[in-house]
Design an enzyme around this catalytic site. Structure first.
Site, PDB file in Angstrom:
ATOM      1  N   GLY A   1       8.989   5.926  27.313  1.00 28.10           N
ATOM      2  CA  GLY A   1       9.336   7.092  26.498  1.00 28.10           C
ATOM      3  C   GLY A   1       8.196   8.098  26.436  1.00 28.10           C
ATOM      4  O   GLY A   1       7.115   7.781  25.947  1.00 28.10           O
TER       5      GLY A   1
ATOM      6  N   ALA B   1       0.866  -1.192   0.000  1.00 29.05           N
ATOM      7  CA  ALA B   1       0.000   0.000   0.000  1.00 29.05           C
ATOM      8  C   ALA B   1       0.890   1.226   0.000  1.00 29.05           C
ATOM      9  O   ALA B   1       1.976   1.211   0.570  1.00 29.05           O
ATOM     10  CB  ALA B   1      -0.886   0.012   1.236  1.00 29.05           C
TER      11      ALA B   1
ATOM     12  N   ASP C   1      12.838  10.671   6.643  1.00 26.13           N
ATOM     13  CA  ASP C   1      13.356  10.105   7.900  1.00 26.13           C
ATOM     14  C   ASP C   1      14.709   9.437   7.747  1.00 26.13           C
ATOM     15  O   ASP C   1      15.418   9.235   8.732  1.00 26.13           O
ATOM     16  CB  ASP C   1      12.385   9.047   8.444  1.00 26.13           C
ATOM     17  CG  ASP C   1      11.140   9.646   9.068  1.00 26.13           C
ATOM     18  OD1 ASP C   1      10.927  10.860   8.919  1.00 26.13           O
ATOM     19  OD2 ASP C   1      10.376   8.894   9.702  1.00 26.13           O
TER      20      ASP C   1
ATOM     21  N   ARG D   1      12.788   6.340  16.666  1.00 27.03           N
ATOM     22  CA  ARG D   1      12.786   5.578  15.416  1.00 27.03           C
ATOM     23  C   ARG D   1      14.171   5.660  14.791  1.00 27.03           C
ATOM     24  O   ARG D   1      14.937   6.570  15.076  1.00 27.03           O
ATOM     25  CB  ARG D   1      11.725   6.144  14.457  1.00 27.03           C
ATOM     26  CG  ARG D   1      10.315   6.056  15.008  1.00 27.03           C
ATOM     27  CD  ARG D   1       9.293   6.646  14.024  1.00 27.03           C
ATOM     28  NE  ARG D   1       9.257   5.936  12.767  1.00 27.03           N
ATOM     29  CZ  ARG D   1       8.523   4.847  12.533  1.00 27.03           C
ATOM     30  NH1 ARG D   1       7.746   4.358  13.472  1.00 27.03           N
ATOM     31  NH2 ARG D   1       8.556   4.253  11.354  1.00 27.03           N
TER      32      ARG D   1
ATOM     33  N   HIS E   1     -14.005  37.113  14.916  1.00 28.39           N
ATOM     34  CA  HIS E   1     -14.507  36.819  16.254  1.00 28.39           C
ATOM     35  C   HIS E   1     -15.800  36.047  16.121  1.00 28.39           C
ATOM     36  O   HIS E   1     -16.650  36.405  15.309  1.00 28.39           O
ATOM     37  CB  HIS E   1     -14.755  38.134  17.010  1.00 28.39           C
ATOM     38  CG  HIS E   1     -15.383  37.921  18.356  1.00 28.39           C
ATOM     39  ND1 HIS E   1     -14.661  37.476  19.433  1.00 28.39           N
ATOM     40  CD2 HIS E   1     -16.671  38.066  18.776  1.00 28.39           C
ATOM     41  CE1 HIS E   1     -15.467  37.360  20.479  1.00 28.39           C
ATOM     42  NE2 HIS E   1     -16.697  37.714  20.098  1.00 28.39           N
TER      43      HIS E   1
ATOM     44  N   VAL F   1      14.735   2.667  31.707  1.00 28.34           N
ATOM     45  CA  VAL F   1      14.222   1.296  31.611  1.00 28.34           C
ATOM     46  C   VAL F   1      15.389   0.351  31.322  1.00 28.34           C
ATOM     47  O   VAL F   1      16.206   0.596  30.434  1.00 28.34           O
ATOM     48  CB  VAL F   1      13.131   1.199  30.524  1.00 28.34           C
ATOM     49  CG1 VAL F   1      12.791  -0.252  30.208  1.00 28.34           C
ATOM     50  CG2 VAL F   1      11.887   1.941  30.978  1.00 28.34           C
TER      51      VAL F   1
ATOM     52  N   ALA G   1       8.245   3.303  23.019  1.00 21.67           N
ATOM     53  CA  ALA G   1       8.188   4.506  22.175  1.00 21.67           C
ATOM     54  C   ALA G   1       9.437   5.333  22.442  1.00 21.67           C
ATOM     55  O   ALA G   1       9.373   6.472  22.924  1.00 21.67           O
ATOM     56  CB  ALA G   1       6.916   5.297  22.480  1.00 21.67           C
ATOM     57  N   THR G   2      10.586   4.728  22.151  1.00 20.52           N
ATOM     58  CA  THR G   2      11.868   5.372  22.478  1.00 20.52           C
ATOM     59  C   THR G   2      12.584   5.878  21.228  1.00 20.52           C
ATOM     60  O   THR G   2      13.801   5.981  21.194  1.00 20.52           O
ATOM     61  CB  THR G   2      12.772   4.383  23.231  1.00 20.52           C
ATOM     62  OG1 THR G   2      12.788   3.146  22.505  1.00 20.52           O
ATOM     63  CG2 THR G   2      12.266   4.132  24.632  1.00 20.52           C
TER      64      THR G   2
HETATM   65  P1  NAI Z   1      10.989  10.546  20.705  1.00 22.78           P
HETATM   66  O1  NAI Z   1      12.416  10.615  20.348  1.00 22.78           O
HETATM   67  O2  NAI Z   1      10.083  11.686  20.434  1.00 22.78           O
HETATM   68  O3  NAI Z   1      10.852  10.213  22.281  1.00 22.78           O
HETATM   69  C1  NAI Z   1      11.461   9.078  22.855  1.00 22.78           C
HETATM   70  C2  NAI Z   1      11.528   9.250  24.368  1.00 22.78           C
HETATM   71  O4  NAI Z   1      12.001   8.027  24.940  1.00 22.78           O
HETATM   72  C3  NAI Z   1      12.511  10.330  24.796  1.00 22.78           C
HETATM   73  O5  NAI Z   1      11.830  11.219  25.657  1.00 22.78           O
HETATM   74  C4  NAI Z   1      13.615   9.551  25.501  1.00 22.78           C
HETATM   75  O6  NAI Z   1      14.221  10.276  26.543  1.00 22.78           O
HETATM   76  C5  NAI Z   1      12.874   8.317  26.030  1.00 22.78           C
HETATM   77  N1  NAI Z   1      13.728   7.159  26.305  1.00 22.78           N
HETATM   78  C6  NAI Z   1      14.724   6.664  25.526  1.00 22.78           C
HETATM   79  N2  NAI Z   1      15.289   5.588  26.137  1.00 22.78           N
HETATM   80  C7  NAI Z   1      14.644   5.383  27.307  1.00 22.78           C
HETATM   81  C8  NAI Z   1      14.770   4.429  28.379  1.00 22.78           C
HETATM   82  N3  NAI Z   1      15.685   3.446  28.369  1.00 22.78           N
HETATM   83  N4  NAI Z   1      13.932   4.528  29.433  1.00 22.78           N
HETATM   84  C9  NAI Z   1      13.004   5.517  29.487  1.00 22.78           C
HETATM   85  N5  NAI Z   1      12.840   6.429  28.505  1.00 22.78           N
HETATM   86  C10 NAI Z   1      13.639   6.377  27.426  1.00 22.78           C
HETATM   87  O7  NAI Z   1      10.472   9.207  19.992  1.00 22.78           O
HETATM   88  P2  NAI Z   1       9.021   8.673  19.605  1.00 22.78           P
HETATM   89  O8  NAI Z   1       7.957   9.257  20.469  1.00 22.78           O
HETATM   90  O9  NAI Z   1       9.176   7.199  19.571  1.00 22.78           O
HETATM   91  O10 NAI Z   1       8.804   9.226  18.148  1.00 22.78           O
HETATM   92  C11 NAI Z   1       9.680   8.837  17.076  1.00 22.78           C
HETATM   93  C12 NAI Z   1       9.673   9.854  15.970  1.00 22.78           C
HETATM   94  O11 NAI Z   1       8.424   9.889  15.326  1.00 22.78           O
HETATM   95  C13 NAI Z   1       9.968  11.248  16.474  1.00 22.78           C
HETATM   96  O12 NAI Z   1      10.949  11.827  15.645  1.00 22.78           O
HETATM   97  C14 NAI Z   1       8.655  11.965  16.334  1.00 22.78           C
HETATM   98  O13 NAI Z   1       8.853  13.340  16.044  1.00 22.78           O
HETATM   99  C15 NAI Z   1       7.972  11.218  15.195  1.00 22.78           C
HETATM  100  N6  NAI Z   1       6.519  11.287  15.361  1.00 22.78           N
HETATM  101  C16 NAI Z   1       5.893  12.483  15.212  1.00 22.78           C
HETATM  102  C17 NAI Z   1       4.539  12.593  15.407  1.00 22.78           C
HETATM  103  C18 NAI Z   1       3.893  13.920  15.278  1.00 22.78           C
HETATM  104  O14 NAI Z   1       4.503  14.834  14.725  1.00 22.78           O
HETATM  105  N7  NAI Z   1       2.672  14.127  15.782  1.00 22.78           N
HETATM  106  C19 NAI Z   1       3.699  11.451  15.772  1.00 22.78           C
HETATM  107  C20 NAI Z   1       4.483  10.255  15.931  1.00 22.78           C
HETATM  108  C21 NAI Z   1       5.825  10.204  15.723  1.00 22.78           C
END
Ligand code: NAI
Length: 462
Positions: free
Chosen positions: A176, A37, A309, A269, A441, A233, A266-267
């Site tokens: 995360g 897809a 990315d 990508r 408004h 973690v 969610a740590t």
């Molecule tokens: P992220 O990099 O935003 O956050 C990951 C978090 O995990 C960080 O705060 C980090 O300190 C924490 N972490 C890392 N190792 C850890 C550990 N051992 N124990 C506890 N915490 C730990 O990554 P995320 O949320 O997975 O997103 C990935 C990418 O996808 C980002 O670049 C994000 O911008 C993008 N994305 C953007 C969206 C949007 O713009 N709405 C939606 C979804 C993803």
């Protein structure tokens, strides 16, 4: 004669937008995609499906908390999870098929399968060899896990598994406190899951404006999300029905563990380059295993470009789209350009969080003289009318010239409101330019004008 002017590998927001733009500019173009897809992570297992679940769970929250206040009586809605997942899947299908239609309309060839670059002008897909004058790598990223954590996409899931859980879990640990963790965490919290977020740092959403982070965390906590901050973690042990997350507190090395029916990792990508043949070709990579490019998205091999990315920069669909357009224009001999200083970031929780430009922390580090204009949504009539008065807008402007340097907000429709500031910044506008622009408004947008006014003589409704 090459088969194509351009072959793009990857049909996500970077790749498919690049393909359409190439076609619009008169280039003969094909897009190779292997997942069956178009739309990449964003449409299939990312932005779009998560927005469907955020919308559904937010609607439930509204029904539970605000309907009665407006005289809308009736029993509390119950969740039919199968139906909600079905709605999400329909949304995905409609969007991915929409791109196939756009490809046909624009005469972009859609080559199904996994592509490998077998020479600087050649992409092989299965047994078929396609020649191209230019190749664009737009292969995106995949979730990265932690050492000691094995993902089964059932009990221990990444964002992909979190979008298709077999049932709403009673409890969930989110590792995360980044964008993915908080968006998916708030979906499940609203559906009744007990959600605990474990974050390594002392603040959520790293890189965002500090004041926004604090208010955001407080609001999420009010919605029921629990936070364990400053916790690294160490590992996850899973059985068929539950998992135990062990962590160590950074301040005192104290170890502890948490049990939950589901764990979302969610740590972050990482770039996806598997099977592309880049090492064989000698394509240079960065230390973080991203494809290395110059300012025109060209790799060290002249005919091969990379966007999205898989290269340096924020992993955002719209950043990839902008690069897709710019690289198409560059290949067509035009001056493709991306303004990396004006790329908005949005978190689609309720309320939404949005930002563009520099944060206060960055301006302080730079030693730049700046002023702050703030306005609370409590002073915005429209927000109050729809129970959305929590949150605020903050505009940062140069102290001497009044030029807008950044904007950070948390509140209703923040993800839409931010674009007024993006346009202003693209035009090099001052806060006064925004303040002197008539805003209808009653709209949430008036809060943007009030924040701009607060950069000068003061907001009216503060
Ligand atoms: P992220 O990099 O935003 O956050 C990951 C978090 O995990 C960080 O705060 C980090 O300190 C924490 N972490 C890392 N190792 C850890 C550990 N051992 N124990 C506890 N915490 C730990 O990554 P995320 O949320 O997975 O997103 C990935 C990418 O996808 C980002 O670049 C994000 O911008 C993008 N994305 C953007 C969206 C949007 O713009 N709405 C939606 C979804 C993803």
């Amino acid at each position: 004669m090459a088969d194509y002017d351009v072959i793009i590998i990857g049909g996500g927001p970077g790749g498919y937008v690049c393909a359409i733009r190439c076609a619009q500019l008169g280039l003969k173009v094909a897009c190779v995609e292997g997942r069956g897809a178009l739309g990449g992570t964003c449409l299939n297992v990312g932005c779009i499906p998560s927005k469907a679940l955020l919308h559904a769970s937010h609607s439930l929250h509204e029904a539970e908390h605000n309907f009665e206040k407006m005289g809308l009586m009736g029993g509390k809605p119950t969740v039919d999870w199968g139906k909600m997942i079905g709605y999400k899947d329909d949304v995905i299908k409609a969007n991915t098929q929409g791109i196939e239609f756009l490809f046909k309309k624009n005469k972009v060839d859609y080559i199904k399968g996994w592509g490998k670059i077998t020479a600087k002008d050649e992409v092989t897909v299965g047994d078929d060899v396609h020649k191209a004058k230019n190749i664009v790598i737009a292969t995106g990223s995949e979730p990265s896990t932690l050492p000691g954590v094995e993902v089964d996409e059932k009990v221990v899931v990444t964002s992909t598994g979190a979008l298709s859980l077999p049932k709403v879990p009673k409890s969930m640990v989110v590792i995360g406190a980044g964008v993915i963790g908080l968006e998916m965490g708030s979906v499940y919290a609203r559906l009744g899951t007990e959600v605990t977020v474990v974050e390594y740092l002392d603040a959520i959403t790293p890189g965002m404006d500090g004041e926004i982070c604090k208010v955001f965390q407080r609001m999420l906590a009010k919605q029921g999300l629990k936070f364990i901050m400053g916790a690294a973690v160490q590992g996850v042990k899973a059985t068929k029905s539950k998992a135990t997350v062990s962590y160590k507190l950074r301040k005192n090395d104290k170890e502890a563990a948490l049990e939950a029916e589901c764990v979302l990792v969610a740590t972050g990508r990482r770039p996806y380059t598997e099977g592309l043949g880049l090492a064989e070709l000698g394509v240079e990579m960065t230390e973080r295993k991203q494809v290395k490019t110059d300012a025109h998205w060209r790799t060290n091999i002249e005919s091969i470009y990379a966007i999205g990315d898989v290269i340096v920069g924020p992993m955002l669909a719209h950043k990839a789209e902008d690069e897709g357009i710019a690289v198409a224009e560059t290949i067509a001999g035009q001056a493709g350009h991306v303004n990396y200083g004006v790329i908005p970031g949005v978190i689609y929780t309720a309320p939404e969080v949005a930002s563009v430009g520099q944060t206060e922390e960055q301006l302080k580090d730079e030693g730049r003289a700046y002023k702050v204009g703030k306005f609370s949504f409590m002073g915005n009539a429209r927000a109050k009318a729809v129970f959305a008065g929590d949150g605020f807008v903050k505009i940062l402007a140069d102290k001497d010239t009044d030029r807008v340097l950044g904007c950070h907000l948390i509140g209703p429709s923040a993800g839409e409101l931010i674009h007024e500031i993006c346009v202003a910044m693209e035009f090099g506008a001052s806060a006064e330019d925004i303040a002197r622009t008539c805003h209808a408004h009653p709209t949430f947008s008036e809060a943007m004008r009030e924040a701009a006014l607060a950069c000068g003589d003061g907001a009216v409704h503060a």
